[in-house]
Motif scaffolding. Structure first.
Motif, PDB file in Angstrom:
ATOM      1  N   GLU A 186       3.338  -3.412 -10.317  1.00 41.31           N
ATOM      2  CA  GLU A 186       1.818  -3.168 -10.422  1.00 41.31           C
ATOM      3  C   GLU A 186       1.530  -3.122 -12.037  1.00 41.31           C
ATOM      4  OE1 GLU A 186      -1.220   0.171  -8.207  1.00 41.31           O
ATOM      5  OE2 GLU A 186       0.573   0.820  -9.079  1.00 41.31           O
ATOM      6  N   SER A 203       3.055   3.112   1.965  1.00 37.48           N
ATOM      7  CA  SER A 203       2.567   3.241   3.349  1.00 37.48           C
ATOM      8  C   SER A 203       2.536   4.408   3.728  1.00 37.48           C
ATOM      9  CB  SER A 203       3.463   2.251   4.248  1.00 37.48           C
ATOM     10  OG  SER A 203       2.971   2.555   5.711  1.00 37.48           O
ATOM     11  N   GLU A 240       2.721  -0.919   0.499  1.00 34.42           N
ATOM     12  CA  GLU A 240       1.890  -2.089   0.808  1.00 34.42           C
ATOM     13  C   GLU A 240       1.341  -2.572  -0.657  1.00 34.42           C
ATOM     14  OE1 GLU A 240      -0.764   0.457   3.002  1.00 34.42           O
ATOM     15  OE2 GLU A 240       0.374   0.148   4.611  1.00 34.42           O
ATOM     16  N   ILE A 249      -1.605  -4.926  -2.182  1.00 37.30           N
ATOM     17  CA  ILE A 249      -2.990  -5.418  -2.221  1.00 37.30           C
ATOM     18  C   ILE A 249      -3.299  -5.861  -3.331  1.00 37.30           C
ATOM     19  CG2 ILE A 249      -5.449  -4.663  -1.667  1.00 37.30           C
ATOM     20  CD1 ILE A 249      -4.078  -2.182  -0.177  1.00 37.30           C
ATOM     21  N   GLY A 265      -8.030  -7.081  -3.061  1.00 31.31           N
ATOM     22  CA  GLY A 265      -8.656  -6.549  -1.870  1.00 31.31           C
ATOM     23  C   GLY A 265      -7.928  -7.135  -0.508  1.00 31.31           C
ATOM     24  N   LYS A 266      -6.962  -7.711  -0.579  1.00 34.03           N
ATOM     25  CA  LYS A 266      -6.368  -8.608   0.448  1.00 34.03           C
ATOM     26  C   LYS A 266      -4.846  -8.139   0.486  1.00 34.03           C
ATOM     27  CE  LYS A 266      -5.136 -12.883   2.303  1.00 34.03           C
ATOM     28  NZ  LYS A 266      -5.086 -14.454   1.968  1.00 34.03           N
ATOM     29  N   TYR A 267      -4.396  -7.598   1.713  1.00 31.47           N
ATOM     30  CA  TYR A 267      -2.975  -7.201   2.071  1.00 31.47           C
ATOM     31  C   TYR A 267      -2.126  -8.451   1.931  1.00 31.47           C
ATOM     32  CZ  TYR A 267       1.056  -5.853   4.367  1.00 31.47           C
ATOM     33  OH  TYR A 267       2.394  -5.581   4.789  1.00 31.47           O
ATOM     34  N   ILE A 268      -1.273  -8.328   1.070  1.00 34.46           N
ATOM     35  CA  ILE A 268      -0.305  -9.758   0.807  1.00 34.46           C
ATOM     36  C   ILE A 268       1.030  -9.429   1.575  1.00 34.46           C
ATOM     37  CG2 ILE A 268       0.670 -10.937  -1.217  1.00 34.46           C
ATOM     38  CD1 ILE A 268      -2.213 -11.323  -1.042  1.00 34.46           C
ATOM     39  N   ARG A 310       4.671  -6.652   1.808  1.00 33.88           N
ATOM     40  CA  ARG A 310       5.159  -5.091   1.419  1.00 33.88           C
ATOM     41  C   ARG A 310       6.460  -5.366   0.877  1.00 33.88           C
ATOM     42  NH1 ARG A 310       6.206  -5.123   7.680  1.00 33.88           N
ATOM     43  NH2 ARG A 310       8.094  -6.023   7.723  1.00 33.88           N
ATOM     44  N   TYR A 323      -0.206 -14.928  -2.912  1.00 38.81           N
ATOM     45  CA  TYR A 323      -1.488 -14.754  -2.772  1.00 38.81           C
ATOM     46  C   TYR A 323      -2.303 -16.346  -2.772  1.00 38.81           C
ATOM     47  CZ  TYR A 323      -6.416 -13.369  -3.673  1.00 38.81           C
ATOM     48  OH  TYR A 323      -7.729 -13.425  -3.447  1.00 38.81           O
TER      49      TYR A 323
END
Length: 178
Positions: A53, A68, A75, A77, A80-83, A85, A140
């Protein structure tokens, strides 16, 4: 029989040291993992996620990697979109155990072996953080290649790197280098 033991002594020593080291380190890692509750995630995996990150934020990506609330993973993201884990298997510890076992089996002096293992582990960790970060961005942007990227390309990347380290170790520093 004695003739064969003498003939294959270097191989038998290598195999013995390799498997003994591998088994001991795997058991230590297993005990480490067992110290966490089923819904928790181990510290090494959390650190990999945190460093991935940080790297992506340094490169100006809108990224959130968070634990999580109910599951043993992080998780991811992006924008703004969950990619995806990050799970325990993503931390490359099993690869590091293989690396250490092989280097120990072809050991040189304690100092050289220890320094090579430490520098190798650090470089594997850094490469793994880069690998996770790159995988996030590529998944992504190219979700249709997720299976190939996660299942083939990126494992090949990390195992290929470890293989190169092994070759370097054998040819430069191990007791068999000459």
């Amino acid at each position: 029989m004695k003739k064969y033991l003498v003939q294959f002594k270097p191989f038998l020593i290598f195999v013995s040291i390799f498997f003994l080291t591998y088994i001991v380190l795997t058991l230590i890692y297993k005990f480490y993992l067992n110290s966490y509750q089923a819904e928790d995630l181990d510290g090494v995996t959390m650190m990999c996620g945190r460093n991935s990150e940080q790297l992506l934020k340094l490169l100006n990506y809108d990224i959130i990697i968070q634990k999580s609330s109910q599951n043993p993973w992080q998780e991811i993201i992006l924008n703004g979109k969950y990619i995806a884990r990050i799970t325990e298997g993503c931390n490359a510890v099993s690869v590091m155990i293989l690396f250490v076992s092989f280097v120990a089996a072809f050991s040189a002096s304690f100092k050289k072996t220890f320094l090579f293992i430490i520098l190798g582990l650090l470089s594997i960790y850094v490469l793994n953080v880069i690998r996770i970060s790159l995988l996030i961005v590529l998944v992504y942007n190219f979700p249709q290649y997720t299976q190939f990227l996660h299942g083939t390309f990126f494992p090949l990347m990390i195992y290929g790197y470890v293989f190169i380290l092994w070759i370097f170790w054998i040819n430069r520093f191990s007791k068999y280098a000459k």
